[in-house]
Design a protein around this motif. Structure first.
Motif, short mmCIF file in Angstrom:
data_model
loop_
_atom_site.label_atom_id
_atom_site.label_comp_id
_atom_site.label_asym_id
_atom_site.label_seq_id
_atom_site.Cartn_x
_atom_site.Cartn_y
_atom_site.Cartn_z
N THR A 194 0.81 -1.22 0.00
CA THR A 194 0.00 0.00 0.00
C THR A 194 0.84 1.27 0.00
N ARG A 195 1.93 1.28 0.76
CA ARG A 195 2.78 2.48 0.82
C ARG A 195 3.34 2.82 -0.56
N PHE A 196 3.62 1.83 -1.41
CA PHE A 196 4.15 2.10 -2.75
C PHE A 196 3.06 2.52 -3.74
N ILE A 197 1.78 2.23 -3.43
CA ILE A 197 0.72 2.77 -4.27
C ILE A 197 0.74 4.29 -4.20
N ALA A 198 1.00 4.81 -3.01
CA ALA A 198 1.08 6.26 -2.83
C ALA A 198 2.52 6.73 -3.06
N SER A 199 3.01 6.51 -4.26
CA SER A 199 4.34 6.98 -4.66
C SER A 199 4.22 7.68 -6.01
N ALA A 200 5.19 8.50 -6.31
CA ALA A 200 5.13 9.30 -7.55
C ALA A 200 5.15 8.42 -8.79
N THR A 214 -6.37 9.95 2.25
CA THR A 214 -7.24 10.69 3.18
C THR A 214 -7.97 9.82 4.19
N ILE A 215 -7.97 8.49 4.02
CA ILE A 215 -8.67 7.65 4.99
C ILE A 215 -7.82 7.45 6.23
N GLN A 281 -4.93 -1.81 5.78
CA GLN A 281 -5.26 -0.89 6.86
C GLN A 281 -4.19 0.17 7.05
N VAL A 282 -2.97 -0.15 6.67
CA VAL A 282 -1.85 0.77 6.86
C VAL A 282 -2.02 2.05 6.04
N ALA A 283 -2.99 2.08 5.13
CA ALA A 283 -3.30 3.33 4.42
C ALA A 283 -3.57 4.46 5.39
N GLY A 284 -4.06 4.13 6.58
CA GLY A 284 -4.32 5.16 7.58
C GLY A 284 -3.07 5.87 8.06
#
Length: 316
Positions: A194-200, A214-215, A281-284
């Motif tokens: 999940t952390r790598f989904i939110a990468s440039a 935002t969640i 869940q770590v998206a939080g």
């Protein structure tokens, strides 16, 4: 940070980019591999022809180490594996099926085999089948889940105690704090999704990524426990499935409603209302979208500081 996983895979840092369907394409895989970590191509997102093309694209973009993730439940899994072997890939992460089917074949071609497990029972069986390492994925992770739903803090040490081969911790990894915890619990490396989904470098729906950013930790939910549990960001789709489950609809009725292509629709077609936004869940804990290199740098630079903080505590 050298350890058994680094030596086994030939990587600098014990961090693996998860093979996430539709997200783990050639660009993201290459970006992760270029940092000294292991990049994975999501085989389930490709036909054999597309996988061959993606492998060429990764090689053109990086000299780093990468592999392929193949869910064995796919009807074309054997074709994907044979294609990757023919293209010279030597690291395979397998899941959702018995590793006995392909491990000998892959070893005969000089490949490393890592299998994903949700329990110690399966971990022991996979070790007996000859896999080289395991990914122990807790139920906090995104996407398809085991019906056992064992949390990472219990699963990681249980699997590490049960087998002698290296264990990679997955499910709930977003920063160096989780990496230190994973190592303390017996893991040799961490798998980050999940952390790598939110990468440039992640190519996909901007709206999907914004929802992820935002969640809070309660923003995902698990649906389909009766026929195939999946964790994703709560939306209209998950609410509809939940309502059908409460109404006593059969698995067949719910599966017919869901149909095929929901993950692709969310990731590539911006359908964040009725698509399946699979993430953990770590998206939080994820609130920004830096380049992959910066993310890996955070893990590496914060790791000793976290260790120092832990060692400075006196439990007496």
């Amino acid at each position: 940070m050298k350890n058994r996983i680094c030596e086994l895979l030939g990587i600098r840092y014990p961090i693996i980019g998860a093979g996430m369907v539709w997200w783990s394409n050639a660009r993201l895989c290459a970006a992760i591999a270029d940092t000294g970590c292991l990049g994975l191509l999501a085989g389930g997102s490709h036909t054999p022809e597309q996988l061959a093309e993606a492998i060429d694209q990764v090689r053109a973009a990086t000299d780093g180490v990468f592999g392929v993730n193949i869910p064995l439940l796919y009807s074309h899994a054997q074709q994907l594996i044979e294609t990757a072997v023919e293209k010279g890939v030597r690291i395979f992460f397998t899941s959702a099926g018995s590793p006995k089917k392909f491990t000998d074949y892959l070893h005969e071609h000089g490949c490393v085999v890592v299998h994903v497990v949700p329990s110690t029972k399966l971990a022991v069986k996979c070790a007996a089948a000859g896999v080289d390492a395991l990914v122990a994925e807790g139920c906090e992770g995104g996407g398809h889940l085991s019906p056992d739903e064992v949390a990472s803090m219990v699963l990681w040490p249980a699997v590490a105690d049960a087998v002698d081969i290296p264990v990679i911790a997955a499910g709930g990894i977003a920063d160096a704090r989780a990496m230190v915890a994973a190592f303390a619990l017996g893991a040799d490396a961490v798998q980050v999704g999940t952390r790598f989904i939110a990468s440039a470098e992640a190519d996909g729906s901007e709206e999907y990524i914004q929802r992820l950013l935002t969640i809070d930790e309660t923003g995902t939910e698990v649906t389909g426990r009766a026929f195939g549990a999946v964790r994703g960001i709560a939306n209209e789709l998950t609410a509809a499935i939940r309502e059908m489950e409460r109404a006593g609809k059969s698995s067949e009725e719910i599966l017919a409603f869901v149909g095929a292509g929901r993950a692709r629709a969310a990731t590539l077609d911006d359908d964040v209302d009725w698509g399946s936004m699979q993430c953990g869940q770590v998206a939080g804990l994820v609130h920004d979208r830096p380049p992959v290199l910066d993310l890996v740098r955070r893990f590496v630079e914060e790791y000793p500081r976290v260790c120092e903080r832990v060692l400075s505590m006196d439990p007496r």
